[in-house]
Design a protein around this motif. Structure first.
Motif, short mmCIF file in Angstrom:
data_model
loop_
_atom_site.label_atom_id
_atom_site.label_comp_id
_atom_site.label_asym_id
_atom_site.label_seq_id
_atom_site.Cartn_x
_atom_site.Cartn_y
_atom_site.Cartn_z
N VAL A 13 0.88 -1.17 0.00
CA VAL A 13 0.00 0.00 0.00
C VAL A 13 0.91 1.21 0.00
CG1 VAL A 13 -1.77 1.29 1.26
CG2 VAL A 13 -1.75 -1.22 1.37
N GLU A 14 0.70 2.13 -0.96
CA GLU A 14 1.52 3.34 -0.98
C GLU A 14 0.65 4.56 -1.24
OE1 GLU A 14 4.45 3.07 -4.08
OE2 GLU A 14 2.98 3.34 -5.67
N VAL B 297 -1.21 -6.80 -9.96
CA VAL B 297 -2.25 -5.86 -10.38
C VAL B 297 -2.20 -4.64 -9.47
CG1 VAL B 297 -4.74 -5.47 -10.52
CG2 VAL B 297 -3.78 -7.59 -11.35
N LEU B 298 -2.22 -3.47 -10.08
CA LEU B 298 -2.23 -2.21 -9.34
C LEU B 298 -3.62 -1.62 -9.39
CD1 LEU B 298 -0.71 0.26 -8.04
CD2 LEU B 298 -0.34 1.06 -10.38
N LEU B 299 -4.18 -1.30 -8.22
CA LEU B 299 -5.46 -0.59 -8.14
C LEU B 299 -5.17 0.84 -7.72
CD1 LEU B 299 -8.00 -3.00 -6.37
CD2 LEU B 299 -7.46 -2.80 -8.79
N THR B 300 -5.70 1.80 -8.47
CA THR B 300 -5.53 3.22 -8.13
C THR B 300 -6.90 3.85 -7.94
OG1 THR B 300 -5.54 3.97 -10.44
CG2 THR B 300 -3.41 3.32 -9.51
N GLY B 301 -6.90 5.01 -7.27
CA GLY B 301 -8.16 5.72 -7.05
C GLY B 301 -8.83 5.36 -5.73
N ILE B 302 -8.09 4.74 -4.82
CA ILE B 302 -8.63 4.37 -3.50
C ILE B 302 -8.36 5.53 -2.55
CG2 ILE B 302 -8.65 2.64 -1.67
CD1 ILE B 302 -9.11 1.49 -4.53
N GLU B 303 -9.41 6.09 -1.96
CA GLU B 303 -9.24 7.20 -1.03
C GLU B 303 -9.75 6.83 0.35
OE1 GLU B 303 -11.19 10.69 -2.55
OE2 GLU B 303 -9.52 11.15 -3.90
N ILE B 304 -9.07 7.38 1.36
CA ILE B 304 -9.53 7.24 2.74
C ILE B 304 -9.62 8.64 3.33
CG2 ILE B 304 -9.02 6.35 5.05
CD1 ILE B 304 -7.62 3.99 3.74
N LEU C 56 -2.82 0.33 -4.45
CA LEU C 56 -2.75 -1.00 -3.84
C LEU C 56 -2.19 -1.99 -4.86
CD1 LEU C 56 -6.37 -1.15 -2.30
CD2 LEU C 56 -4.33 -0.05 -1.37
N ARG C 57 -1.22 -2.77 -4.42
CA ARG C 57 -0.65 -3.80 -5.30
C ARG C 57 -1.02 -5.19 -4.78
NH1 ARG C 57 2.89 0.36 -5.83
NH2 ARG C 57 3.44 0.87 -7.99
#
Length: 197
Positions: free
Chosen positions: A53-54, A162-169, A81-82
């Motif tokens: 997680v970065e 697989v890289l997931l982007t666009g995750i916000e907290i 997220l990877r």
């Protein structure tokens, strides 16, 4: 509002996408695709393991934004997220490799066909904020894969990232401020100058 549950919601969305598109063929049962470590795959045929997680700082806005009449909140933080996706064949030894290639090929096909996770797969806070979660097949060298994989003495199995982007907290940090209610404009200096002139 994107809550701290966004990480598990993103992982579950990825699992559901693969379950819908890989069953009943080439994987017979939806439950054989799961979020878990590839080292503890049990009966799973495809595992998704969040290994990194970065924070995504590219183009991110900083500072506070207004959430109430006198309240500001720190802006949400965006994350990448990877996931390590690994095939686990249950076929006899002589067919095991070919079966793993088939599973990985099918998963790659599905993920390339869905560069953005469909809204139907999003749940919880990701669904509430209408998040756009992007799916990217990341170029990863064999050395990197082996480093990710080799946490134990288990033999390497065919995997990809697989890289997931666009995750916000969202942040819970807020601050209160008071609005300006009175303004006094002084004209004293201007009058003195006029009198001297």
């Amino acid at each position: 509002m994107a809550d701290y549950t966004a990480l598990v919601e993103a992982g579950n969305a990825l699992v559901e996408l693969l379950r819908d598109n890989l069953t009943p063929e080439p994987i017979g049962n939806r439950e054989l695709i799961a979020l878990c470590s590839p080292h503890e795959s049990e009966n799973n045929q495809l595992t998704l393991y969040l290994y990194q997680v970065e924070e995504d700082t590219q183009g991110a806005q900083s500072g506070y934004y207004q959430v109430g009449q006198n309240v500001e909140r720190l802006r949400p933080t965006r994350y990448n997220l990877r996931f390590l996706i690994t095939a686990h064949s249950k076929a006899p030894a002589q067919l095991k490799e070919a079966d793993q290639y088939r599973l990985v090929g099918a998963a790659l096909q599905v993920l390339k066909d869905h560069p953005i996770l469909d809204a139907q797969y999003l749940s919880g806070s990701l669904a509430e904020q209408n998040a756009q979660v992007h799916v990217v097949l990341e170029k990863t060298t064999q050395d990197q894969l082996l480093k990710i994989w080799n946490n134990t003495s288990t033999a390497y199995k065919l995997s990809f990232v697989v890289l997931l982007t666009g995750i916000e907290i969202d942040s819970r940090k807020e601050r209160r401020f008071t609005r300006v209610t009175d303004v006094s404009i002084g004209t004293h200096q201007k009058r003195e100058k006029e009198e001297k002139a």
